[in-house]
Design a protein around this motif. Structure first.
Motif, PDB file in Angstrom:
ATOM      1  N   THR A 151     -30.748  34.327 -84.679  1.00 18.49           N
ATOM      2  CA  THR A 151     -30.542  34.206 -83.229  1.00 18.49           C
ATOM      3  C   THR A 151     -30.455  35.563 -82.534  1.00 18.49           C
ATOM      4  N   LEU A 152     -30.347  36.649 -83.298  1.00 18.03           N
ATOM      5  CA  LEU A 152     -30.209  37.976 -82.684  1.00 18.03           C
ATOM      6  C   LEU A 152     -31.491  38.371 -81.960  1.00 18.03           C
ATOM      7  N   LYS A 153     -31.324  38.916 -80.773  1.00 16.43           N
ATOM      8  CA  LYS A 153     -32.453  39.446 -80.011  1.00 16.43           C
ATOM      9  C   LYS A 153     -31.934  40.491 -79.040  1.00 16.43           C
ATOM     10  N   LEU A 193     -11.194  43.127 -92.172  1.00 14.13           N
ATOM     11  CA  LEU A 193     -12.044  41.960 -91.981  1.00 14.13           C
ATOM     12  C   LEU A 193     -12.537  42.003 -90.555  1.00 14.13           C
ATOM     13  N   LEU A 194     -13.841  42.151 -90.400  1.00 12.24           N
ATOM     14  CA  LEU A 194     -14.456  42.174 -89.075  1.00 12.24           C
ATOM     15  C   LEU A 194     -14.778  40.730 -88.717  1.00 12.24           C
ATOM     16  N   ALA A 195     -14.225  40.272 -87.610  1.00 17.37           N
ATOM     17  CA  ALA A 195     -14.392  38.868 -87.244  1.00 17.37           C
ATOM     18  C   ALA A 195     -15.078  38.741 -85.884  1.00 17.37           C
ATOM     19  N   ALA A 196     -14.722  37.692 -85.144  1.00 21.25           N
ATOM     20  CA  ALA A 196     -15.362  37.329 -83.886  1.00 21.25           C
ATOM     21  C   ALA A 196     -15.631  38.561 -83.032  1.00 21.25           C
ATOM     22  N   PRO A 197     -16.747  38.618 -82.365  1.00 25.68           N
ATOM     23  CA  PRO A 197     -17.721  37.544 -82.196  1.00 25.68           C
ATOM     24  C   PRO A 197     -18.721  37.418 -83.348  1.00 25.68           C
ATOM     25  N   LEU A 198     -18.583  38.219 -84.368  1.00 26.14           N
ATOM     26  CA  LEU A 198     -19.500  38.170 -85.509  1.00 26.14           C
ATOM     27  C   LEU A 198     -18.991  37.190 -86.557  1.00 26.14           C
ATOM     28  N   PRO A 199     -19.876  36.735 -87.447  1.00 18.28           N
ATOM     29  CA  PRO A 199     -19.358  36.021 -88.621  1.00 18.28           C
ATOM     30  C   PRO A 199     -18.472  36.991 -89.406  1.00 18.28           C
ATOM     31  N   PRO A 200     -17.337  36.527 -89.941  1.00 13.61           N
ATOM     32  CA  PRO A 200     -16.414  37.437 -90.624  1.00 13.61           C
ATOM     33  C   PRO A 200     -17.056  38.117 -91.837  1.00 13.61           C
ATOM     34  N   ILE A 201     -16.889  39.443 -91.890  1.00  9.59           N
ATOM     35  CA  ILE A 201     -17.340  40.200 -93.053  1.00  9.59           C
ATOM     36  C   ILE A 201     -16.291  41.263 -93.362  1.00  9.59           C
ATOM     37  N   GLU A 202     -16.157  41.555 -94.644  1.00 12.36           N
ATOM     38  CA  GLU A 202     -15.223  42.593 -95.059  1.00 12.36           C
ATOM     39  C   GLU A 202     -15.921  43.943 -94.974  1.00 12.36           C
ATOM     40  N   GLU A 203     -15.184  44.930 -94.462  1.00  9.91           N
ATOM     41  CA  GLU A 203     -15.699  46.289 -94.374  1.00  9.91           C
ATOM     42  C   GLU A 203     -14.769  47.239 -95.110  1.00  9.91           C
ATOM     43  N   VAL A 204     -15.352  48.297 -95.640  1.00 13.42           N
ATOM     44  CA  VAL A 204     -14.597  49.357 -96.297  1.00 13.42           C
ATOM     45  C   VAL A 204     -14.837  50.648 -95.512  1.00 13.42           C
ATOM     46  N   GLU A 225     -31.479  49.301 -79.058  1.00 17.40           N
ATOM     47  CA  GLU A 225     -31.121  47.910 -79.336  1.00 17.40           C
ATOM     48  C   GLU A 225     -32.184  47.228 -80.210  1.00 17.40           C
ATOM     49  N   TYR A 226     -33.453  47.543 -79.991  1.00 13.93           N
ATOM     50  CA  TYR A 226     -34.510  46.983 -80.838  1.00 13.93           C
ATOM     51  C   TYR A 226     -34.302  47.427 -82.289  1.00 13.93           C
ATOM     52  N   VAL A 227     -33.992  48.709 -82.482  1.00 12.03           N
ATOM     53  CA  VAL A 227     -33.748  49.223 -83.837  1.00 12.03           C
ATOM     54  C   VAL A 227     -32.535  48.520 -84.443  1.00 12.03           C
ATOM     55  N   ARG A 228     -31.460  48.390 -83.678  1.00 11.44           N
ATOM     56  CA  ARG A 228     -30.248  47.752 -84.195  1.00 11.44           C
ATOM     57  C   ARG A 228     -30.509  46.303 -84.607  1.00 11.44           C
ATOM     58  N   VAL A 229     -31.105  45.529 -83.728  1.00  8.10           N
ATOM     59  CA  VAL A 229     -31.340  44.115 -84.009  1.00  8.10           C
ATOM     60  C   VAL A 229     -32.285  43.945 -85.192  1.00  8.10           C
ATOM     61  N   THR A 230     -33.373  44.689 -85.199  1.00  7.74           N
ATOM     62  CA  THR A 230     -34.350  44.581 -86.287  1.00  7.74           C
ATOM     63  C   THR A 230     -33.734  44.984 -87.621  1.00  7.74           C
ATOM     64  N   THR A 231     -32.955  46.041 -87.618  1.00  9.35           N
ATOM     65  CA  THR A 231     -32.331  46.514 -88.851  1.00  9.35           C
ATOM     66  C   THR A 231     -31.253  45.538 -89.328  1.00  9.35           C
ATOM     67  N   TRP A 232     -30.469  45.009 -88.411  1.00 13.81           N
ATOM     68  CA  TRP A 232     -29.463  44.010 -88.803  1.00 13.81           C
ATOM     69  C   TRP A 232     -30.125  42.830 -89.492  1.00 13.81           C
TER      70      TRP A 232
END
Length: 184
Positions: A41-43, A157-168, A19-26
């Motif tokens: 706000t990610l932690k 389109l990846l949406a809630a709970p994340l801000p919406p982003i387009e994925e391929v 989780e530390y790797v994921r949050v830091t990398t995001w």
């Protein structure tokens, strides 16, 4: 520069480091793609770690290998989650997530993690694997393309709970085991 690293199956006790790797990398990879206030706000959340530890323990008990971790100097600095594709209409195997801490990138660990995941998925009987990546994440897309993945034409389109982003969706055929020596 090549750094000595180790790839091994993940265990529930690795979840907090994962989780530390994921949050830091995001926070680094998604700057300019997702809103900064969201990323700030990610932690690593203790409750989320406990839930993921339980889910991983269940998966390991069922004989699955959903997590591989990459270590440098005994410290987890990267990981890959993998398994059967979540999208029934696509099928095959899937790399759900692959992350390497920014300071541990560009030394072969990401390629080694992806090679290990591809070989595990092939050993599990998959002839093709895929992954979803943010359309605007050009660094990740270049990495996947160098590895041999190609865009499939699927977009979501990846949406809630994340801000919406387009994925391929990218795919890779696995006719033979992937060789770590074939690194570009």
């Amino acid at each position: 520069m090549r750094v000595t690293h180790k790839i091994r199956p993940g265990v529930p006790e690795d979840i907090e480091a994962r989780e530390y790797v994921r949050v830091t990398t995001w926070k680094a990879a998604y700057r300019g793609i997702m809103p900064d206030d969201y990323l700030d706000t990610l932690k690593v959340e203790p409750n989320a770690v406990a839930r993921k530890e339980e889910a991983l323990a269940d998966a390991l008990a069922e004989g699955l290998t959903p997590l591989l971790v990459g270590e440098i100097g005994g410290r987890i600095v990267g990981f890959v989650n993998l398994g059967r594709c979540r999208d029934e209409h696509i099928g095959g195997g899937e790399v759900f997530a692959v992350y390497v801490l920014p300071e541990a990138q560009s030394n072969g660990l990401g390629h080694a993690l992806m090679t290990a995941a591809a070989n595990q998925l092939r050993a599990d009987g998959h002839k093709e694997i895929g992954l979803w990546v943010a359309t605007d994440n050009t660094q990740a897309r270049r990495f996947y393309e160098r590895f041999g993945f190609v865009p499939s034409g699927h977009v979501q389109l990846l949406a809630a709970p994340l801000p919406p982003i387009e994925e391929v969706y990218y795919r890779l055929s696995l006719p033979e085991p992937v060789s770590s020596a074939s690194r570009p």
